[in-house]
Each structure stands twice: as C-alpha cells, then as structure tokens.
Motif scaffolding. Structure first.
Motif, mmCIF file in Angstrom:
data_model
loop_
_atom_site.group_PDB
_atom_site.id
_atom_site.type_symbol
_atom_site.label_atom_id
_atom_site.label_comp_id
_atom_site.label_asym_id
_atom_site.label_seq_id
_atom_site.Cartn_x
_atom_site.Cartn_y
_atom_site.Cartn_z
ATOM 1 N N THR A 74 0.836 -1.188 0.000
ATOM 2 C CA THR A 74 0.000 0.000 0.000
ATOM 3 C C THR A 74 0.883 1.254 0.000
ATOM 4 N N SER A 75 0.239 2.414 0.079
ATOM 5 C CA SER A 75 0.971 3.686 0.037
ATOM 6 C C SER A 75 1.788 3.875 1.315
ATOM 7 N N GLY A 76 2.525 4.955 1.398
ATOM 8 C CA GLY A 76 3.217 5.359 2.622
ATOM 9 C C GLY A 76 4.115 4.286 3.180
ATOM 10 N N PRO A 77 3.838 3.793 4.404
ATOM 11 C CA PRO A 77 4.744 2.825 5.037
ATOM 12 C C PRO A 77 4.868 1.533 4.238
ATOM 13 N N GLY A 78 3.801 1.134 3.569
ATOM 14 C CA GLY A 78 3.873 -0.076 2.747
ATOM 15 C C GLY A 78 4.940 0.078 1.681
ATOM 16 N N ALA A 79 4.896 1.194 1.011
ATOM 17 C CA ALA A 79 5.849 1.437 -0.073
ATOM 18 C C ALA A 79 7.266 1.630 0.469
ATOM 19 N N THR A 80 7.397 2.403 1.561
ATOM 20 C CA THR A 80 8.758 2.637 2.067
ATOM 21 C C THR A 80 9.366 1.331 2.585
#
Lengths: 574, 183
Positions: A74-80
């Motif tokens: 997912t966006s944010g922490p998922g991506a990082t």
C-alpha cells in the motif's frame, strides 16, 4: 473491441497477460479496490508479514525461476518498507515489478494519511519507476514495466498507482505493443570483437574464466560450459554466479575474492587473460585494484555498457547478451581450435592450479566436542548433493555455504550478493518454495538475520511451505565480530546476540517442528530428520561461537596475500 | 573545469529528477542546467554544466544513456560545439558613468533593454568566460544585479540518434511461459 473496466481489474488483466501467477504482498487503505478485485481473481496472492519480505520473496521467486517476481504494497509505510528489497534487486539485477498504491491524485502533496513520495523515494532504488494518475495510461505502463524489468540488464521496476486509478473506469483494449525509444538494449555483440576474443582465448597461456550472475540471469550455463571446455580454462564463479558452472565440473575452481579459495585468488592474480562474463569486478572480488590480475589482459562481456571499464579497463569489450554472444564465440573457437596448435603454457598452468588447490584446500575440519560451521555446511552439502535450492542470509554462514555447498545447476544458490541485506534468507526461501513446490528449499540463516525475518514463519505455516530453516547459531553477529577481532583489537562492540528463542517453542508456536542440535554426533541425523519432514522445519544449530571465515583478503588487501589461517590471538582476547 | 553535457530527453514527469539524481547521488553540484522543449513537443533538450572528476565523465554519460527517458546524452566538453549563455543585468550608476557603461556594453555586444534615471537594464549573450568578464567590468561602475540563464549548447558534429523501435507486448493470451521470462 474494448470494454469498460475498473483500473483494478485492468491491472489484474495486464498481469495475467504478462503470465503472472503469484503476487507477494500486503494490503492497505489505498489498495482496497485492488484487493477487492483480487478476491475472485485466479492470480494467487501470498500474504507475507512485512512488505520488505514481499520484495525478498518476489526475488526468491524470480531468482529460482527466471520469471519476473511481483510484489505489492500500500501507500506510505507499505511502499517505504519495500525499498530495501528493491535496492537489493537493483544491486543483483533481479527482475521484479513492485506495485504500490498511492493516495488519490488530487490529495497528492497534501500530507494525506499514509502519503509518501514513493516515486521520488524509489527513483534510485529501481531501474525505472512510474506514477500512474490516469487510468487510461495503466495498461501501457504495466506492460512497459514488465518489459523493462526483464530485458537488458534486469532490475526492479516500481509502478505507483493512485487510488482513484484503481477505482476509475476505462475502456480497456489489450495493448499490442509498447514503444520506449530511449531504452537501448544491446544483445548481439560486435562480430569482429567476438572473433578477436576467441583468438585471444586460444593464444592465452594462463587463461581464467571469471563467470558471474550474468550467466545465471541470461540462462546461458550450457553455453558457458561449452566455452569452458573449448578453452579448457580454470573457471571461477562469483558469489552471484555459483552454479553457473556445475561445482562438480573439473574446470571449476571455487569462488574468488575476499573469502574465495586460495587457488581461485592465486589464479586470478597470476593469469594472463581474464575472460569476464557477466561480472562487475566487485570490490569483494578484486581486493586492492592495482594488485588484481596485474599481468592479465581482460575480455569483458556484459549486456550493460556502463559495466565495461567501470573498474578495470577492458582490453576487449563486448556489449551483448551472453545468451547471444557465447554461442558466437564458441562457433569461432570451434573453427579456430584445430589450427591453434598446442598451448604449452596451458598444461603448466593446470599443474600450477592443482598445486594451489591441494596446498591450501578450503577448511573443513570437524571437532568431536562442538559443531564447526564448516561441518554444518559439509553435512548440508552431503545431503543436498548440489540439487537443492539453498537460500542464504548475509554473514559468515553465507560465506561458508558459498565455499562448501555444491550447486550443480544455476538458480539453486540464492543470496543477497550486492547489497548484503540481512533478513533475506527466510523470505527469499519462501518465494523460491512457492515457485518450486516440489523441490527441497533450504534457508540458511545466521541467528542475526533469522531474527530479522521471524514473522515469516507464520507465512510458511499458512501456505504449507515446507522450507527447512537452518539457523547457524553462534550467538554473535559473526562477521562483524570477526572484523572486530581481527581489525579492532577484539573490542567486541554490540555483536553479542543473547536471548535466542527456544526453537521448539518458537516453531511450535507457529504450528510446526523445531529443534536444537549441539553435538557433532547428532548433526547428520538432525539434518536428515529436518529434510525428511513434510512440513516447514526450524533447526537451530549451535556452532563454535568464535570461528572465523578463512581464507580472507582484508578490505583493500591484495588477492595474492590472503590470510589463510587464524592469526595469533589478539592481546585483548586473553 | 566545467563539463558540458547535452541531453535529449522525453518530456515526461520525473525525467529531470532522474538526470539530476545521477549527479546528486555522486555528490556533484550542478553549476547550471537549462531545459526546454524541442521542435518535437514530446522531447526536451537539456544542457548541464557541472564539475565532474575527469575519470568519472565517461561513466556518468553511460549512466545517463541508460535512463529510459534519455534518448541521447553527449559530453560536449572536448568536442566541437557552440556554448552560449544569456545574462540579464541591472546597473545602478551615477549620471557621469552612463556614457562609459554604454560603451562597454557595446564592446561586449550587450543591448540596453531598459533605461531609467538610476541606470540601465542590459541583456548580453556570449560564451561563459566572456560574460564573466563583462560582469566584472560592470561591477566597477556601480551596484549591479545579475541573472544568468545557464549554458545552452549545440553540437557541431552530427551524431546519429539511435532510437529503439516499438516492441510487441501483451496482446497474446495464454503464452505465459514465454512472456514472463527471458526476452
């Protein structure tokens, strides 16, 4: 002919057309529409326990099959959280497509919940990346992503997709072609250079073949083997290239470099011609550059022009795909060989090579009282017979495994070579087992790296993945401890790993079997039991805590000046 | 010494970031950078002036050429090229210097684009060192304010632009093994 479809469904349709059967991922807020579309889609989704492990598992899938691995976050922490896995794939040229959700297009830049600049953050972590804000662009971009990931020098490609793209509808018509005018892939190699290369190979008196991950990635092991036999050169395989030439081939001379064998490094030092195939002259292979192969001319074949003469000037560069170039070299070799005549130097070279091999073979000593790490690797080698998929974590165990376990084929040895990411072993084994359900997959971890990936034991259990997790437990961050002992007066700073969990209880808590083995006499039986178990298995092997990896070329040292045996204990060690 | 690099890039979001990212990742500070559309609105021409260690130059150009959005990157530092820069300048000077300022401007081929009681606004183009001199001289007449446009360059050699053709992709269903794998 086109039909109105949601972006999420279009994405899955494009993945199916790319032949994707498995996604390693973790859902979240903005990927809800995608996960809803997955609910009744035949593509299998493996729910991991951390996004970093989704990227590692996708690599295990790709490294063991040659196919593109797919991970999703997912966006944010998922991506990082994906980033380490992407950089790792970048360093080892592994084709991975990462799909990430992004906040709705009109919220980008507003510090929306779970917003991160994934496109910016992953710019240098990927071969190429995309931000998709318009559903009409999605199909083209997905097919471009797969093409870029797998072609040329492979690598990771990330596609960041806004939530409104998943939700929006578009008239979908299958993509028939893509156009990337600036993306240059050189495959064929220069005919004149190929001819000259073959001539040089037949003229050399002390040739060495230096084969790397490029052979594995281009599936050209058979072509390499033919070349090796035509030139009859001693052949070293790098950490990324183990299995490119079978470890049992008579011309195979182990691994070169920092923890390479004496014969491999002496060969690389004394050769008059290095035939470098799909390698990048990594600092862990060359040691101090001015002492690396000082008498040698270099033939360098690589698909990436930026690798040619990056570290060491190539006397004869060939830019091309090994799969296309090696057969052409072999053809010229077959043509020229009858006229080439005897190479008197070659016989002497082989004699020398055999002397080096027998003078300082790799350390394989066994003790009666404690399990030596080398003993463990030898036993794993005995039982796997060069046929199992072995996924390693990063550290001392990785080096011993690379030294002592045979690989008769490519794509059996899976490890984080370039980036050296701890925590890689278990999730990559998970991915490899998903792709190869009927094959024995062994994860060899240190007690440090294993504890970075413990949550994935749940994934093994959930999906019934019978990975054999072998923890080489020395109670230390062994490689760091080794350097502190040798170069920092044995001032052991933050390397002691006390409190390793009881493997019986740990594995039991996850629903499968675990065991600790400490006595050398029980090791063989313990490994046999683990390998014979139908499910996942956690075997904690207590090994000599302070054993060091040798030979060793200290960082910045010359490869012909290896440290072969443990030096005198340091003063502080008393 | 500054290196001059000219690039033909796709006019796409992120293309500039990819190019500059290669420089920043290596710790190079960009001296000047210009980007503008070409005759083909889908392409942009970029000129970068940057001090790179000489032994890194070839490697960097290779990496720029590897970028998907870059059609061609060329090092113009040692090859025949015309390199020019535009300078806009305001000079505040006392009445008695006005004639002298106009004379100097004429020598450097600069044009007066605005004139007030306090001084002039001047526009000059030329090669980078010449403009440095012009700025130094003008400084001696009074208070100046300068905006430089950055180097723009055109190569005098015709280098063939090699572009990749379209690739068939995606349309055929069912041939999964072939597609998801080696190309």
């Amino acid at each position: 002919m086109s039909q109105l479809m949601s972006g999420a469904k279009i994405l899955l349709e494009c993945l199916a057309r790319e032949g994707v059967d498995t996604i390693f991922g973790y859902p979240g807020g903005v990927t809800l529409p995608l996960y809803d579309a997955m609910y009744d889609n035949p593509i299998r989704h493996i729910l991991v326990r951390h996004e970093q492990n989704a990227a590692f598992a996708a690599q295990g899938y790709s490294r063991s099959t040659g196919k593109v691995g797919v991970c999703c976050a997912t966006s944010g922490p998922g991506a990082t959280n994906l980033v380490t896995g992407l950089v790792d794939a970048m360093m080892d040229s592994i084709p991975v497509v990462a799909l990430t959700g992004q906040v709705t297009a009109k919220l980008i830049g507003s510090d929306a919940f779970q917003e991160a600049d994934t496109f910016g953050i992953t710019r240098s972590a990927t071969k190429h990346n995309y931000l998709v804000k318009n559903v009409n662009e999605l199909p083209q971009i997905i097919h471009e992503a797969f093409y870029i990931a797998a072609s040329g020098r492979p690598g990771p490609v990330l596609v960041d997709i806004t939530k409104d793209v998943f939700q929006g509808n578009a008239h979908y018509a299958p993509v028939t072609s893509i156009h990337l005018p600036g993306y240059k892939v050189y495959t064929e190699g220069h005919t004149g250079q190929i001819r000259r290369a073959a001539q040089m190979m037949l003229e050399a008196e002390r040739p060495m073949i230096y084969a790397g991950g490029g052979i594995v990635l281009s599936n050209s092991s058979a072509e390499l083997r033919e070349l090796v036999e035509l030139v009859d050169a001693p052949t070293v395989c790098t950490l990324m290239g183990l299995g490119a030439l079978s470890s049992e081939h008579p011309n195979f001379i182990s691994m070169p470099g920092m923890h390479g064998s004496y014969a491999a490094n002496m060969g690389m030092y004394n050769t008059d011609l290095i035939i470098a195939l799909g390698v990048r002259f990594d600092d862990r292979v060359t040691g101090r550059l001015n002492a690396f192969a000082p008498h040698a001319r270099i033939i360098h074949v690589d698909i990436d022009p930026a690798e040619i003469s990056k570290i060491r000037n190539a006397d004869l560069p060939i830019v091309g795909d090994l799969k296309r170039v090696l057969p052409k070299i072999n053809e010229v070799l077959r043509e020229l060989k009858p006229e080439a005549g005897e190479r008197p130097g070659l016989k002497a070279w082989w004699k020398q090579m055999r002397e080096w091999k027998s003078a300082h073979p790799l350390e394989t000593s066994v003790s009666d009282t404690e399990i030596k790490p080398q003993h463990l690797m030898r036993e794993i080698d005995r039982l796997t017979k060069g046929k199992a998929i072995v996924c390693s974590d990063v550290g001392q165990h990785q080096m011993w495994a690379a030294q002592l376990i045979r690989f008769n084929e490519p794509r059996l040895w899976i490890n984080s070579g370039g980036l050296g990411s701890m925590g890689f072993g278990l999730p990559s084994a998970l991915g490899a087992q998903v792709a190869n359900p009927d094959q024995l997959v062994v994860a060899i971890c240190g007690d440090g790296g294993f504890q970075m990936s413990i949550p994935e034991l749940a994934t093994l259990f959930n999906f019934g993945l019978p990975v054999k997790v072998i923890v080489m437990n020395n109670g230390y961050l062994g490689m760091v401890r080794q350097w502190q002992e040798l170069f920092y007066a044995n001032r052991l700073s933050q390397v002691t790993l006390d409190g390793f969990p009881d493997p019986v209880q740990l594995a039991g808590a996850y629903g499968f079997k675990g065991r600790t083995v400490e006595k050398p006499s029980e090791l063989a039986e313990a490994l046999e039991t683990a390998f014979a178990d139908p499910g996942p298995y956690l075997l904690n092997v207590r090994v000599t805590p302070t054993e060091n990896v040798f030979p060793m070329v200290p960082a910045g040292g010359a490869i012909n000046e290896m440290v072969l045996t443990p030096p005198q204990p340091a003063e502080a060690r008393k | 010494m500054l290196q001059i690099i000219t690039l033909l890039v796709e006019n796409k979001t992120g293309a500039l970031m990819r190019v500059t990212g290669l420089l920043t990742a290596r710790g190079y500070n960009i001296d000047s950078l210009t980007v503008a559309r070409t005759l083909d609105p889908e392409l942009s021409r970029m000129t970068i002036a940057v001090a790179i260690e000489p032994h890194q130059r070839r490697q960097l150009i290779k990496h720029m050429n590897k970028l998907i959005n870059v059609l061609q990157a060329t090092d113009l530092t040692d090859s025949p090229a015309v390199i020019r820069e535009l300078v806009l300048m305001r000079v505040r000077a006392p009445q008695e210097s006005r004639t002298a300022i106009l004379k100097e401007a004429e020598i450097f081929g600069a044009r007066v684009v605005d004139s007030t009681l306090e001084g002039f606004a001047l526009e000059a183009t030329g090669d980078i060192e010449k403009l440095d001199e012009f700025i130094d001289i003008m400084r001696s007449y009074g208070e100046i304010e300068v905006t430089r446009g950055g180097a723009v360059a055109v190569s005098l050699e015709s280098k063939k632009l090699r572009l990749s053709p379209p690739v068939p992709r995606g349309a055929e269903e069912g041939k999964t093994e072939e597609k998801n794998g080696v190309i």
